[in-house]
Design a protein around this motif. Sequence first.
Motif, mmCIF file in Angstrom:
data_model
loop_
_atom_site.group_PDB
_atom_site.id
_atom_site.type_symbol
_atom_site.label_atom_id
_atom_site.label_comp_id
_atom_site.label_asym_id
_atom_site.label_seq_id
_atom_site.Cartn_x
_atom_site.Cartn_y
_atom_site.Cartn_z
ATOM 1 N N GLU A 1 0.824 -1.209 0.000
ATOM 2 C CA GLU A 1 0.000 0.000 0.000
ATOM 3 C C GLU A 1 0.856 1.256 0.000
ATOM 4 O O GLU A 1 0.617 2.193 -0.768
ATOM 5 N N SER A 2 1.861 1.261 0.868
ATOM 6 C CA SER A 2 2.724 2.445 0.991
ATOM 7 C C SER A 2 3.517 2.699 -0.276
ATOM 8 O O SER A 2 3.663 3.837 -0.722
ATOM 9 N N ALA A 3 4.032 1.625 -0.882
ATOM 10 C CA ALA A 3 4.890 1.775 -2.060
ATOM 11 C C ALA A 3 4.103 2.189 -3.301
ATOM 12 O O ALA A 3 4.596 2.971 -4.124
ATOM 13 N N VAL B 1 -1.900 2.499 -2.933
ATOM 14 C CA VAL B 1 -3.205 1.847 -3.064
ATOM 15 C C VAL B 1 -3.733 1.505 -1.674
ATOM 16 O O VAL B 1 -3.024 1.631 -0.671
ATOM 17 N N GLN B 2 -4.958 1.045 -1.623
ATOM 18 C CA GLN B 2 -5.554 0.535 -0.392
ATOM 19 C C GLN B 2 -5.968 -0.904 -0.647
ATOM 20 O O GLN B 2 -6.589 -1.215 -1.684
ATOM 21 N N ILE B 3 -5.613 -1.800 0.274
ATOM 22 C CA ILE B 3 -5.948 -3.219 0.123
ATOM 23 C C ILE B 3 -6.874 -3.613 1.260
ATOM 24 O O ILE B 3 -6.509 -3.520 2.433
ATOM 25 N N LEU B 4 -8.069 -4.039 0.918
ATOM 26 C CA LEU B 4 -9.067 -4.459 1.895
ATOM 27 C C LEU B 4 -9.129 -5.977 1.925
ATOM 28 O O LEU B 4 -9.204 -6.632 0.878
ATOM 29 N N ARG B 5 -9.105 -6.521 3.118
ATOM 30 C CA ARG B 5 -9.116 -7.980 3.277
ATOM 31 C C ARG B 5 -10.497 -8.418 3.757
ATOM 32 O O ARG B 5 -10.956 -7.994 4.825
ATOM 33 N N SER C 1 -0.620 -3.087 -10.736
ATOM 34 C CA SER C 1 0.707 -3.469 -10.228
ATOM 35 C C SER C 1 0.576 -4.221 -8.916
ATOM 36 O O SER C 1 1.244 -5.241 -8.693
ATOM 37 N N ALA C 2 -0.297 -3.721 -8.026
ATOM 38 C CA ALA C 2 -0.495 -4.380 -6.735
ATOM 39 C C ALA C 2 -1.072 -5.777 -6.922
ATOM 40 O O ALA C 2 -0.640 -6.739 -6.269
#
Length: 338
Positions: free
Chosen positions: A41-43, A46-50, A66-67
Amino acid sequence: MAQSTPTVADIDAPAGALEFPDNFLLIDLCGQYDSNLAAIESALGVQILRRGNRLEVLGEPDARQSARDILQSLYQRLESGRTLEPGDVTGALRMGVDNGPPLAGDQKEMFKGTTADRVEIKTRKKLVEPRTDAQKAYVRSLFDNELSFGIGPAGTGKTYLAVAVAVNHFISGNVDKIILARPAVEAGEKLGYLPGDMKDKVDPYMQPLYDALNDFFPAKQVAKLIEEKRIEIAPLAFMRGRTLARAAVVLDEAQNATSMQMKMFLTRLGEGSRMTITGDRTQIDLPRGVSSGLWDAERLLKNIPKISFNYFTSKDVVRHPLVAAIIEAYEAEEAKKV
C-alpha cells in the motif's frame, strides 16, 4: 478441483478483487499484522481491503494492476513451497513481477529457478534471490563472465551474492575449491594489539566471509571443507605466488587493495577459475597518498571484453531501510565538496 493460483473474483465482485483458495497461504501473504499488505500500500499508493479469502485493491488503475500482479506473484511463491520474508516483498516491489528475459537452457540449470525468468542461486542451505534489478544483472554477469567486478555501497549484496554464486559453482562441480580473500587493512584498530597468533589477529577481518558461508553451508560442512582446504579464507597478501586454478575466487573490500596488490591478485587467475572483485569506493582505508587498486583496475580494464563491471547505488541497499537513508545523506554531503 481446487485452483492452484489466485483468480480475479467473479463478475459481481468489486473491480480489483482477488480470491486466494488457501487461507493459510493467504495469512503468510498478508504478513504479521498485515505488514506485507501495508508495504505494498505504501509503495504503490493503493488501499488493500481484506475480506475472508479475498483481497480488494483500490486506487489508480495502473497502481491497482501493479499491486494485483505483485500479490499474485507472491502467492505463487508461497504455493511453490518457498517462504515469504519482508525482503522478498520489497524485492517484488522494486523489480515488479517480470524478472527479465527467459534464461537459456544451461542458465536454467545454474540458477535453479522454478520459472524460465526467475533468477535463483542454489546453495546447500537455501535458494538465494536477487532483490533489485542491479542485483539480478550482477548475478547473471557472475555466471556469464570469468572475471566480474561489483562496485557500490555497503548493504547492496555485492559480497553475499558473489559468495552464493561461488558456492553454486562448487556444489555443481564447476570448480574444486572456494577462495575468499580480503585486504587486512587497519581501519582505526591496530592488528598488533589484538590477542593471539596471526590467525587470531586476522580472523576478525574475515568474519563477514565466514558469515556468508554459514548462510549457504551447514556449519559442520564449512568447518570440514576449511580443514580439507577446499574452502580457503585468507588475507590478500597470502595470495602472492599462487596460481588459482579451478577455483571460485572472491576478493572482498577491494578498495583497500593497493595497485600492486590488485595486479598481483588479478594475475593469479588460472584455468577453469571464476573471479569476483567487490568493493566500495567511498570506504577506502588506505594511508593518504596510496592509490586504491580498485580505482586503477576499473580505469585499466573497463574496455576489455569478458570482464564485467556492475554498479550499485543506495537504491540497491537490502539491509534496514535506514541504511539506504544514511548512505544517501553521506553521498549528498560528498557531492557538496566536489
